[in-house]
Design a protein around this motif. Structure first.
Motif, PDB file in Angstrom:
ATOM      1  N   GLY A  26     -53.225  44.893 -40.516  1.00 33.29           N
ATOM      2  CA  GLY A  26     -52.119  44.007 -40.162  1.00 33.29           C
ATOM      3  C   GLY A  26     -52.040  43.778 -38.670  1.00 33.29           C
ATOM      4  N   ASP A  27     -53.167  43.948 -37.969  1.00 37.24           N
ATOM      5  CA  ASP A  27     -53.217  43.825 -36.508  1.00 37.24           C
ATOM      6  C   ASP A  27     -53.372  42.353 -36.142  1.00 37.24           C
ATOM      7  OD1 ASP A  27     -53.419  44.325 -33.828  1.00 37.24           O
ATOM      8  OD2 ASP A  27     -55.418  45.218 -33.911  1.00 37.24           O
ATOM      9  N   ALA A  28     -52.339  41.575 -36.446  1.00 38.40           N
ATOM     10  CA  ALA A  28     -52.390  40.128 -36.232  1.00 38.40           C
ATOM     11  C   ALA A  28     -50.977  39.561 -36.106  1.00 38.40           C
ATOM     12  CB  ALA A  28     -53.123  39.451 -37.397  1.00 38.40           C
ATOM     13  N   LEU A  29     -50.898  38.444 -35.442  1.00 38.13           N
ATOM     14  CA  LEU A  29     -49.654  37.688 -35.281  1.00 38.13           C
ATOM     15  C   LEU A  29     -49.875  36.270 -35.766  1.00 38.13           C
ATOM     16  CD1 LEU A  29     -48.877  38.719 -31.603  1.00 38.13           C
ATOM     17  CD2 LEU A  29     -47.374  39.265 -33.516  1.00 38.13           C
ATOM     18  N   PHE A  30     -48.785  35.594 -36.152  1.00 39.88           N
ATOM     19  CA  PHE A  30     -48.946  34.188 -36.513  1.00 39.88           C
ATOM     20  C   PHE A  30     -47.708  33.382 -36.118  1.00 39.88           C
ATOM     21  CE2 PHE A  30     -46.903  36.046 -40.210  1.00 39.88           C
ATOM     22  CZ  PHE A  30     -46.039  35.061 -40.688  1.00 39.88           C
ATOM     23  N   GLU A  31     -47.934  32.102 -35.907  1.00 38.08           N
ATOM     24  CA  GLU A  31     -46.868  31.123 -35.682  1.00 38.08           C
ATOM     25  C   GLU A  31     -46.974  30.059 -36.755  1.00 38.08           C
ATOM     26  OE1 GLU A  31     -44.315  30.581 -33.418  1.00 38.08           O
ATOM     27  OE2 GLU A  31     -44.651  32.633 -32.718  1.00 38.08           O
ATOM     28  N   THR A  32     -45.835  29.643 -37.291  1.00 38.14           N
ATOM     29  CA  THR A  32     -45.805  28.564 -38.278  1.00 38.14           C
ATOM     30  C   THR A  32     -45.140  27.347 -37.647  1.00 38.14           C
ATOM     31  OG1 THR A  32     -45.598  30.187 -40.055  1.00 38.14           O
ATOM     32  CG2 THR A  32     -45.101  27.891 -40.600  1.00 38.14           C
ATOM     33  N   LEU A 135     -28.650  41.009 -52.215  1.00 40.77           N
ATOM     34  CA  LEU A 135     -29.235  41.979 -51.301  1.00 40.77           C
ATOM     35  C   LEU A 135     -30.479  42.603 -51.932  1.00 40.77           C
ATOM     36  CD1 LEU A 135     -26.044  43.856 -50.056  1.00 40.77           C
ATOM     37  CD2 LEU A 135     -27.405  42.215 -48.760  1.00 40.77           C
ATOM     38  N   PHE A 136     -31.506  42.789 -51.116  1.00 34.41           N
ATOM     39  CA  PHE A 136     -32.673  43.553 -51.537  1.00 34.41           C
ATOM     40  C   PHE A 136     -32.542  44.938 -50.922  1.00 34.41           C
ATOM     41  CE2 PHE A 136     -37.222  44.813 -50.888  1.00 34.41           C
ATOM     42  CZ  PHE A 136     -37.518  44.995 -52.228  1.00 34.41           C
ATOM     43  N   LYS A 137     -32.346  45.944 -51.770  1.00 40.13           N
ATOM     44  CA  LYS A 137     -32.001  47.277 -51.274  1.00 40.13           C
ATOM     45  C   LYS A 137     -33.052  48.333 -51.593  1.00 40.13           C
ATOM     46  CE  LYS A 137     -28.007  47.149 -53.422  1.00 40.13           C
ATOM     47  NZ  LYS A 137     -26.647  47.521 -53.888  1.00 40.13           N
ATOM     48  N   ASP A 138     -34.224  47.904 -52.073  1.00 40.43           N
ATOM     49  CA  ASP A 138     -35.265  48.883 -52.370  1.00 40.43           C
ATOM     50  C   ASP A 138     -35.862  49.483 -51.093  1.00 40.43           C
ATOM     51  OD1 ASP A 138     -34.776  48.163 -54.939  1.00 40.43           O
ATOM     52  OD2 ASP A 138     -36.774  47.391 -55.376  1.00 40.43           O
ATOM     53  N   TYR A 139     -35.995  48.622 -50.056  1.00 39.51           N
ATOM     54  CA  TYR A 139     -36.568  49.057 -48.785  1.00 39.51           C
ATOM     55  C   TYR A 139     -35.796  48.387 -47.655  1.00 39.51           C
ATOM     56  CZ  TYR A 139     -40.266  50.462 -51.945  1.00 39.51           C
ATOM     57  OH  TYR A 139     -40.948  51.015 -52.993  1.00 39.51           O
ATOM     58  N   TYR A 140     -35.899  48.975 -46.454  1.00 38.89           N
ATOM     59  CA  TYR A 140     -35.089  48.508 -45.337  1.00 38.89           C
ATOM     60  C   TYR A 140     -35.948  48.183 -44.113  1.00 38.89           C
ATOM     61  CZ  TYR A 140     -31.380  50.459 -48.218  1.00 38.89           C
ATOM     62  OH  TYR A 140     -30.541  50.736 -49.263  1.00 38.89           O
ATOM     63  N   VAL A 141     -35.456  47.239 -43.322  1.00 37.21           N
ATOM     64  CA  VAL A 141     -36.096  46.850 -42.073  1.00 37.21           C
ATOM     65  C   VAL A 141     -35.741  47.866 -40.993  1.00 37.21           C
ATOM     66  CG1 VAL A 141     -36.188  45.069 -40.285  1.00 37.21           C
ATOM     67  CG2 VAL A 141     -35.998  44.409 -42.702  1.00 37.21           C
ATOM     68  N   ALA A 142     -36.705  48.213 -40.166  1.00 39.92           N
ATOM     69  CA  ALA A 142     -36.426  49.117 -39.045  1.00 39.92           C
ATOM     70  C   ALA A 142     -35.878  48.318 -37.875  1.00 39.92           C
ATOM     71  CB  ALA A 142     -37.700  49.842 -38.624  1.00 39.92           C
ATOM     72  N   PRO A 143     -34.697  48.685 -37.348  1.00 38.63           N
ATOM     73  CA  PRO A 143     -34.198  47.985 -36.170  1.00 38.63           C
ATOM     74  C   PRO A 143     -35.139  48.217 -34.988  1.00 38.63           C
ATOM     75  CG  PRO A 143     -32.667  49.732 -36.871  1.00 38.63           C
ATOM     76  CD  PRO A 143     -33.857  49.791 -37.758  1.00 38.63           C
ATOM     77  N   GLY A 144     -35.254  47.235 -34.128  1.00 37.52           N
ATOM     78  CA  GLY A 144     -36.117  47.394 -32.964  1.00 37.52           C
ATOM     79  C   GLY A 144     -37.006  46.196 -32.728  1.00 37.52           C
ATOM     80  N   LEU A 145     -37.762  46.260 -31.647  1.00 38.54           N
ATOM     81  CA  LEU A 145     -38.523  45.128 -31.139  1.00 38.54           C
ATOM     82  C   LEU A 145     -39.624  44.669 -32.086  1.00 38.54           C
ATOM     83  CD1 LEU A 145     -38.621  43.306 -28.642  1.00 38.54           C
ATOM     84  CD2 LEU A 145     -40.261  44.915 -27.630  1.00 38.54           C
ATOM     85  N   LEU A 146     -40.346  45.604 -32.720  1.00 35.59           N
ATOM     86  CA  LEU A 146     -41.468  45.204 -33.577  1.00 35.59           C
ATOM     87  C   LEU A 146     -41.017  44.357 -34.760  1.00 35.59           C
ATOM     88  CD1 LEU A 146     -43.792  48.347 -33.666  1.00 35.59           C
ATOM     89  CD2 LEU A 146     -44.123  46.203 -32.427  1.00 35.59           C
ATOM     90  N   SER A 147     -39.804  44.598 -35.258  1.00 37.18           N
ATOM     91  CA  SER A 147     -39.318  43.825 -36.411  1.00 37.18           C
ATOM     92  C   SER A 147     -38.995  42.384 -36.049  1.00 37.18           C
ATOM     93  CB  SER A 147     -38.069  44.499 -36.997  1.00 37.18           C
ATOM     94  OG  SER A 147     -38.394  45.752 -37.558  1.00 37.18           O
ATOM     95  N   THR A 148     -38.896  42.081 -34.766  1.00 35.93           N
ATOM     96  CA  THR A 148     -38.581  40.707 -34.343  1.00 35.93           C
ATOM     97  C   THR A 148     -39.832  39.823 -34.296  1.00 35.93           C
ATOM     98  OG1 THR A 148     -38.880  41.050 -31.941  1.00 35.93           O
ATOM     99  CG2 THR A 148     -36.755  41.672 -32.890  1.00 35.93           C
ATOM    100  N   LEU A 149     -41.021  40.416 -34.461  1.00 34.27           N
ATOM    101  CA  LEU A 149     -42.279  39.684 -34.317  1.00 34.27           C
ATOM    102  C   LEU A 149     -42.771  39.145 -35.658  1.00 34.27           C
ATOM    103  CD1 LEU A 149     -44.228  42.199 -32.022  1.00 34.27           C
ATOM    104  CD2 LEU A 149     -42.574  40.437 -31.349  1.00 34.27           C
ATOM    105  N   LYS A 150     -43.545  38.042 -35.590  1.00 39.84           N
ATOM    106  CA  LYS A 150     -44.172  37.485 -36.797  1.00 39.84           C
ATOM    107  C   LYS A 150     -45.569  38.073 -36.926  1.00 39.84           C
ATOM    108  CE  LYS A 150     -43.234  33.649 -38.629  1.00 39.84           C
ATOM    109  NZ  LYS A 150     -43.042  32.257 -39.091  1.00 39.84           N
ATOM    110  N   THR A 151     -45.624  39.303 -37.444  1.00 42.66           N
ATOM    111  CA  THR A 151     -46.910  39.962 -37.649  1.00 42.66           C
ATOM    112  C   THR A 151     -47.348  39.800 -39.101  1.00 42.66           C
ATOM    113  OG1 THR A 151     -46.063  42.125 -38.349  1.00 42.66           O
ATOM    114  CG2 THR A 151     -46.148  41.699 -35.970  1.00 42.66           C
ATOM    115  N   ASN A 153     -47.636  42.185 -41.041  1.00 41.15           N
ATOM    116  CA  ASN A 153     -47.010  43.275 -41.795  1.00 41.15           C
ATOM    117  C   ASN A 153     -45.732  42.759 -42.448  1.00 41.15           C
ATOM    118  OD1 ASN A 153     -48.646  45.769 -40.968  1.00 41.15           O
ATOM    119  ND2 ASN A 153     -48.208  44.802 -39.013  1.00 41.15           N
ATOM    120  N   LYS A 154     -45.845  42.159 -43.610  1.00 38.69           N
ATOM    121  CA  LYS A 154     -44.703  41.533 -44.287  1.00 38.69           C
ATOM    122  C   LYS A 154     -44.532  42.050 -45.716  1.00 38.69           C
ATOM    123  CE  LYS A 154     -43.302  38.799 -40.992  1.00 38.69           C
ATOM    124  NZ  LYS A 154     -41.966  39.006 -40.385  1.00 38.69           N
TER     125      LYS A 154
END
Length: 282
Positions: A26-32, A135-151, A153-154
């Motif tokens: 998942g060592d990649a970024l993308f823009e749509t 709500l999707f409650k099976d898994y949660y997003v980690a707060p912080g800078l990495l979660s703001t990126l379009k990587t 890892n989705k």
């Protein structure tokens, strides 16, 4: 046609190595992008987000990666797919190529660009369309800078989309590990209550959306509403007057139902009108 590092290839000839780091780690970024009649909407915002994201991931940005270069590669791909006179969705992906385990063996940057047709050039809202979320409650997003990126890892978004499909929902809302609502599966979330409108702050873990930025600018310039970037608890959702999701492809998608609560579309419809005017004037 697919654009691989500046060279156009037939899709049937395009091969991505199983050793590609974007595939393996998942060592990649993308823009749509949304491209309308050869014009890339919000090009500057996309470019600066991509550059900032590459720096955060410690990717070595090639000297040729200017805004003009990005524009040229996107439009070249659009033209090669005979979409210059229509509307296109374009994905521009950058990765570190092949080699290494977690640690890359080199600093090379690869990119590929793909384009597909879209039906509508500008943004609109179908007021008769039902759009139900939960709500999707099976898994949660980690707060912080990495979660703001379009990587690449989705996986949470993939699992949430499967959950939505299995439960006849149009979308799901994601929460972070602090149990705050941060975004939808495919865009940023806005909540309207009276004359107050808010959207989760980036530190809560929401995507740093290009359309989010446009909507915030519109709200701040309107003067009729009090906007804030503030955390949203699940308990606020059913008390809201409106909820809507934003992304560059759809623009604004009003949520019409969350559990037993139904919502209006007044503010979302007003913002769509102003958004289209902004695009025409830009």
């Amino acid at each position: 046609m697919i654009n691989l590092n500046g060279t156009l290839q037939e899709e049937t000839q395009f091969n991505l190595s199983i050793k590609n780091r974007g595939y393996q780690f998942g060592d990649a970024l993308f823009e749509t992008f949304k491209v309308v009649h050869g014009k890339i909407l919000f090009l500057e915002d996309h470019y600066f987000r991509l550059m900032a994201s590459m720096r955060i991931l410690r990717m070595e940005i090639p000297m040729e990666f200017t805004m003009e270069f990005l524009q040229e590669e996107v439009l070249k791909t659009v033209q090669a797919n005979n979409l210059s006179n229509g509307t296109a969705r374009v994905r521009f992906t950058v990765d570190r190529g092949e080699g290494g385990k977690y640690t890359p063996l080199h600093k090379n940057i690869n990119y590929n660009v793909v384009a597909e047709p879209l039906l509508t050039p500008f943004y609109s809202i179908d007021r008769d369309k039902s759009y139900e979320v939960d709500l999707f409650k099976d898994y949660y997003v980690a707060p912080g800078l990495l979660s703001t990126l379009k990587t690449n890892n989705k996986v949470i978004n993939v699992l949430g989309s499967i959950y939505a499909q299995e439960n006849q929902l149009q979308n799901c809302l994601l929460m972070n590990t602090e149990k705050q609502v941060v975004e939808a599966l495919n865009g940023n979330l806005f909540l309207v209550k009276g004359d107050k409108i808010k959207s989760p702050p980036l530190q809560d873990g929401c995507l740093k959306g290009v359309m989010r930025k446009q909507i915030i600018e519109l709200l701040l310039n309107m003067g009729d509403y009090e906007f804030s970037e503030a955390s949203i608890s699940p308990f606020e959702l059913q008390k809201a007057d409106e909820l809507f999701v934003t992304n560059v492809i759809t623009g604004i998608q009003p949520i019409t139902k969350y559990r037993k609560k139904t919502f209006g579309t007044t503010i979302a419809s007003l913002l769509v009108e102003k958004l289209n005017v902004k695009i025409r004037l830009s």
